[in-house]
Design a protein around this motif. Sequence first.
Motif, PDB file in Angstrom:
ATOM      1  N   ARG A  91      47.906  48.075  81.788  1.00  0.00           N
ATOM      2  CA  ARG A  91      46.946  47.055  82.247  1.00  0.00           C
ATOM      3  C   ARG A  91      45.527  47.611  82.315  1.00  0.00           C
ATOM      4  NH1 ARG A  91      43.245  44.847  82.662  1.00  0.00           N
ATOM      5  NH2 ARG A  91      42.528  43.224  84.100  1.00  0.00           N
ATOM      6  N   ALA A  92      45.398  48.848  82.778  1.00  0.00           N
ATOM      7  CA  ALA A  92      44.066  49.445  82.861  1.00  0.00           C
ATOM      8  C   ALA A  92      43.433  49.590  81.480  1.00  0.00           C
ATOM      9  CB  ALA A  92      44.147  50.798  83.551  1.00  0.00           C
ATOM     10  N   LEU A  93      44.256  49.818  80.454  1.00  0.00           N
ATOM     11  CA  LEU A  93      43.757  50.016  79.094  1.00  0.00           C
ATOM     12  C   LEU A  93      43.624  48.728  78.302  1.00  0.00           C
ATOM     13  CD1 LEU A  93      45.901  53.130  78.034  1.00  0.00           C
ATOM     14  CD2 LEU A  93      43.520  53.121  78.795  1.00  0.00           C
ATOM     15  N   TYR A  94      44.234  47.651  78.785  1.00  0.00           N
ATOM     16  CA  TYR A  94      44.381  46.428  77.998  1.00  0.00           C
ATOM     17  C   TYR A  94      43.046  45.918  77.460  1.00  0.00           C
ATOM     18  CZ  TYR A  94      45.510  41.591  76.796  1.00  0.00           C
ATOM     19  OH  TYR A  94      45.645  40.389  76.144  1.00  0.00           O
ATOM     20  N   GLN A  95      43.050  45.559  76.180  1.00  0.00           N
ATOM     21  CA  GLN A  95      41.870  44.981  75.538  1.00  0.00           C
ATOM     22  C   GLN A  95      42.231  43.598  75.016  1.00  0.00           C
ATOM     23  OE1 GLN A  95      40.350  47.667  72.545  1.00  0.00           O
ATOM     24  NE2 GLN A  95      40.199  49.379  73.984  1.00  0.00           N
ATOM     25  N   ASP A  96      41.670  42.590  75.642  1.00  0.00           N
ATOM     26  CA  ASP A  96      41.945  41.197  75.293  1.00  0.00           C
ATOM     27  C   ASP A  96      40.999  40.775  74.174  1.00  0.00           C
ATOM     28  OD1 ASP A  96      42.360  38.499  75.128  1.00  0.00           O
ATOM     29  OD2 ASP A  96      41.896  38.074  77.227  1.00  0.00           O
ATOM     30  N   ARG A  97      41.534  40.474  73.009  1.00  0.00           N
ATOM     31  CA  ARG A  97      40.653  40.127  71.888  1.00  0.00           C
ATOM     32  C   ARG A  97      39.936  38.795  72.091  1.00  0.00           C
ATOM     33  NH1 ARG A  97      42.940  37.311  67.207  1.00  0.00           N
ATOM     34  NH2 ARG A  97      44.945  36.354  67.701  1.00  0.00           N
ATOM     35  N   PHE A  98      40.410  38.010  73.084  1.00  0.00           N
ATOM     36  CA  PHE A  98      39.742  36.749  73.379  1.00  0.00           C
ATOM     37  C   PHE A  98      38.701  36.901  74.483  1.00  0.00           C
ATOM     38  CE2 PHE A  98      44.051  35.689  71.920  1.00  0.00           C
ATOM     39  CZ  PHE A  98      43.728  34.948  70.787  1.00  0.00           C
ATOM     40  N   GLY A  99      38.628  38.091  75.097  1.00  0.00           N
ATOM     41  CA  GLY A  99      37.625  38.350  76.114  1.00  0.00           C
ATOM     42  C   GLY A  99      37.889  37.704  77.457  1.00  0.00           C
ATOM     43  N   ARG A 100      39.135  37.245  77.723  1.00  0.00           N
ATOM     44  CA  ARG A 100      39.437  36.590  78.991  1.00  0.00           C
ATOM     45  C   ARG A 100      39.736  37.587  80.099  1.00  0.00           C
ATOM     46  NH1 ARG A 100      44.074  33.032  76.246  1.00  0.00           N
ATOM     47  NH2 ARG A 100      44.581  35.194  75.717  1.00  0.00           N
ATOM     48  N   THR A 101      40.215  38.763  79.723  1.00  0.00           N
ATOM     49  CA  THR A 101      40.617  39.775  80.703  1.00  0.00           C
ATOM     50  C   THR A 101      39.764  41.022  80.515  1.00  0.00           C
ATOM     51  OG1 THR A 101      42.887  38.943  80.600  1.00  0.00           O
ATOM     52  CG2 THR A 101      42.570  41.113  81.584  1.00  0.00           C
ATOM     53  N   PRO A 102      39.151  41.542  81.573  1.00  0.00           N
ATOM     54  CA  PRO A 102      38.257  42.697  81.420  1.00  0.00           C
ATOM     55  C   PRO A 102      39.012  43.977  81.095  1.00  0.00           C
ATOM     56  CG  PRO A 102      38.556  42.187  83.734  1.00  0.00           C
ATOM     57  CD  PRO A 102      39.204  41.069  82.969  1.00  0.00           C
ATOM     58  N   THR A 103      38.449  44.809  80.232  1.00  0.00           N
ATOM     59  CA  THR A 103      38.980  46.148  79.977  1.00  0.00           C
ATOM     60  C   THR A 103      38.455  47.068  81.069  1.00  0.00           C
ATOM     61  OG1 THR A 103      39.033  45.755  77.601  1.00  0.00           O
ATOM     62  CG2 THR A 103      39.063  48.046  78.338  1.00  0.00           C
ATOM     63  N   LEU A 104      39.334  47.806  81.717  1.00  0.00           N
ATOM     64  CA  LEU A 104      38.952  48.588  82.878  1.00  0.00           C
ATOM     65  C   LEU A 104      38.601  50.037  82.551  1.00  0.00           C
ATOM     66  CD1 LEU A 104      41.586  47.239  85.426  1.00  0.00           C
ATOM     67  CD2 LEU A 104      39.205  46.535  85.145  1.00  0.00           C
ATOM     68  N   THR A 105      39.245  50.626  81.541  1.00  0.00           N
ATOM     69  CA  THR A 105      38.974  52.023  81.218  1.00  0.00           C
ATOM     70  C   THR A 105      39.519  52.328  79.830  1.00  0.00           C
ATOM     71  OG1 THR A 105      39.142  54.304  82.045  1.00  0.00           O
ATOM     72  CG2 THR A 105      41.114  52.929  82.238  1.00  0.00           C
ATOM     73  N   THR A 106      39.439  53.594  79.435  1.00  0.00           N
ATOM     74  CA  THR A 106      39.944  54.027  78.135  1.00  0.00           C
ATOM     75  C   THR A 106      40.903  55.194  78.319  1.00  0.00           C
ATOM     76  OG1 THR A 106      38.185  55.658  77.799  1.00  0.00           O
ATOM     77  CG2 THR A 106      37.758  53.387  77.050  1.00  0.00           C
ATOM     78  N   LYS A 107      41.699  55.435  77.316  1.00  0.00           N
ATOM     79  CA  LYS A 107      42.640  56.558  77.368  1.00  0.00           C
ATOM     80  C   LYS A 107      41.891  57.884  77.439  1.00  0.00           C
ATOM     81  CE  LYS A 107      46.495  56.052  75.212  1.00  0.00           C
ATOM     82  NZ  LYS A 107      47.642  55.999  74.259  1.00  0.00           N
ATOM     83  N   ALA A 108      40.791  57.997  76.720  1.00  0.00           N
ATOM     84  CA  ALA A 108      40.006  59.236  76.750  1.00  0.00           C
ATOM     85  C   ALA A 108      39.483  59.514  78.157  1.00  0.00           C
ATOM     86  CB  ALA A 108      38.845  59.144  75.757  1.00  0.00           C
ATOM     87  N   ALA A 109      39.016  58.471  78.849  1.00  0.00           N
ATOM     88  CA  ALA A 109      38.501  58.653  80.209  1.00  0.00           C
ATOM     89  C   ALA A 109      39.613  59.069  81.162  1.00  0.00           C
ATOM     90  CB  ALA A 109      37.837  57.369  80.685  1.00  0.00           C
ATOM     91  N   LEU A 110      40.797  58.500  80.999  1.00  0.00           N
ATOM     92  CA  LEU A 110      41.922  58.859  81.861  1.00  0.00           C
ATOM     93  C   LEU A 110      42.345  60.310  81.637  1.00  0.00           C
ATOM     94  CD1 LEU A 110      44.139  55.645  81.639  1.00  0.00           C
ATOM     95  CD2 LEU A 110      42.686  56.358  83.540  1.00  0.00           C
ATOM     96  N   LEU A 111      42.442  60.718  80.374  1.00  0.00           N
ATOM     97  CA  LEU A 111      42.848  62.094  80.081  1.00  0.00           C
ATOM     98  C   LEU A 111      41.790  63.093  80.543  1.00  0.00           C
ATOM     99  CD1 LEU A 111      44.418  61.555  76.542  1.00  0.00           C
ATOM    100  CD2 LEU A 111      45.624  62.050  78.684  1.00  0.00           C
ATOM    101  N   ALA A 112      40.517  62.713  80.454  1.00  0.00           N
ATOM    102  CA  ALA A 112      39.453  63.593  80.950  1.00  0.00           C
ATOM    103  C   ALA A 112      39.563  63.753  82.468  1.00  0.00           C
ATOM    104  CB  ALA A 112      38.088  63.023  80.577  1.00  0.00           C
ATOM    105  N   THR A 113      39.951  62.697  83.157  1.00  0.00           N
ATOM    106  CA  THR A 113      40.128  62.768  84.614  1.00  0.00           C
ATOM    107  C   THR A 113      41.296  63.672  84.972  1.00  0.00           C
ATOM    108  OG1 THR A 113      39.194  60.553  84.891  1.00  0.00           O
ATOM    109  CG2 THR A 113      40.521  61.405  86.702  1.00  0.00           C
ATOM    110  N   VAL A 114      42.385  63.585  84.200  1.00  0.00           N
ATOM    111  CA  VAL A 114      43.526  64.488  84.421  1.00  0.00           C
ATOM    112  C   VAL A 114      43.073  65.934  84.310  1.00  0.00           C
ATOM    113  CG1 VAL A 114      45.729  65.292  83.489  1.00  0.00           C
ATOM    114  CG2 VAL A 114      45.291  62.842  83.690  1.00  0.00           C
TER     115      VAL A 114
END
Length: 344
Positions: free
Chosen positions: A173-196
Amino acid sequence: MTRSGSDPSGSNLSRIGTPSDPSDAIILASDLGNAFGVDFRLRRESSRGRLQRVSRGLYYPSARWEQLRDDQRYLIRVRGAALTRRGQVVLCHQSAAVLWGLPMLVGWPSDVHLLIERATGGRSDPGIRRHALGVDARDVTTIDGLSVTTIERTVVDLAATLDLKSAVALVDRALYQDRFGRTPTLTTKAALLATVERMLPFRGSRRARAIIQFATHLSGSPAESSSRVNMALSGFPEPELQHLFVVDGKERESDFYWLEIDGVGECDGKDKYFTPDYLAGRSPEQLHYDEKLREDGIRRQVHGFTRWPASVGMSQYPLRRRLLELGLTPGPQRVLRGLEHPKS
């Protein structure tokens, strides 16, 4: 209610994935002053069924409480706890997740989770769980005036500690990208791995990294995420997600597609047919009919097609039977071996 905060790059968050916020009806005993008998009167209203006593000093109108979802009830508990604590507190883990609008497959806890400095220790009061993991300013933002861990820190913390299906659904859900723009994208996999990497060393880091690597921005629901986990645990080939078909001149997505057998799998939860976001102004009957036309159009173009409810997607062996019937052949487990249960 407007929400604000900051992402790692420093930009403002004008819209995030929070659930509908019913916090305007919260009643705090502390807001009513220190007059003798205030808490007694609130308790009396609670005993008469007019108020719901949520926690110590926190009440809510009973009629409205009965209409709330579980995530909204937990959100009220979290906001109330934050507002009644002395000094600034940082909400974390599930208490941050509910503010970010992340899903929780196993249900919401009764405790409110707070992040504190390591030196202060992790002793917790009734209804409050403290995590003495240290507070890094880079991991803290604000939502509606409440201090909360950033989406990246929240996701990493929970990926390291939740059960496997819940963790994957949350990261998806945090990574989800809605191609219709109805649901906001919260983060990226690169940002999550950098945080780890920045948080190392910490308990559950290997597990968190593996789950983030497995996660995808293409999963459309927690039920789809659970299905994907069970496919991997059973050793089925990795499906293509959101494969496009053209039906009556329009592009239509399928949940799962396997080129090797030319087969499609669809996972449905009842929310799809009853929540306003999915209905988009249509009646449930109209949506059912539209779904039938979409399915018929896809069936005409593939060799095999199967559909299962969310309850089957959550269960490894019932889903395994469905996919065997579709024609898939299982092999070794993929990626997630040994990650089913977090280490304590």
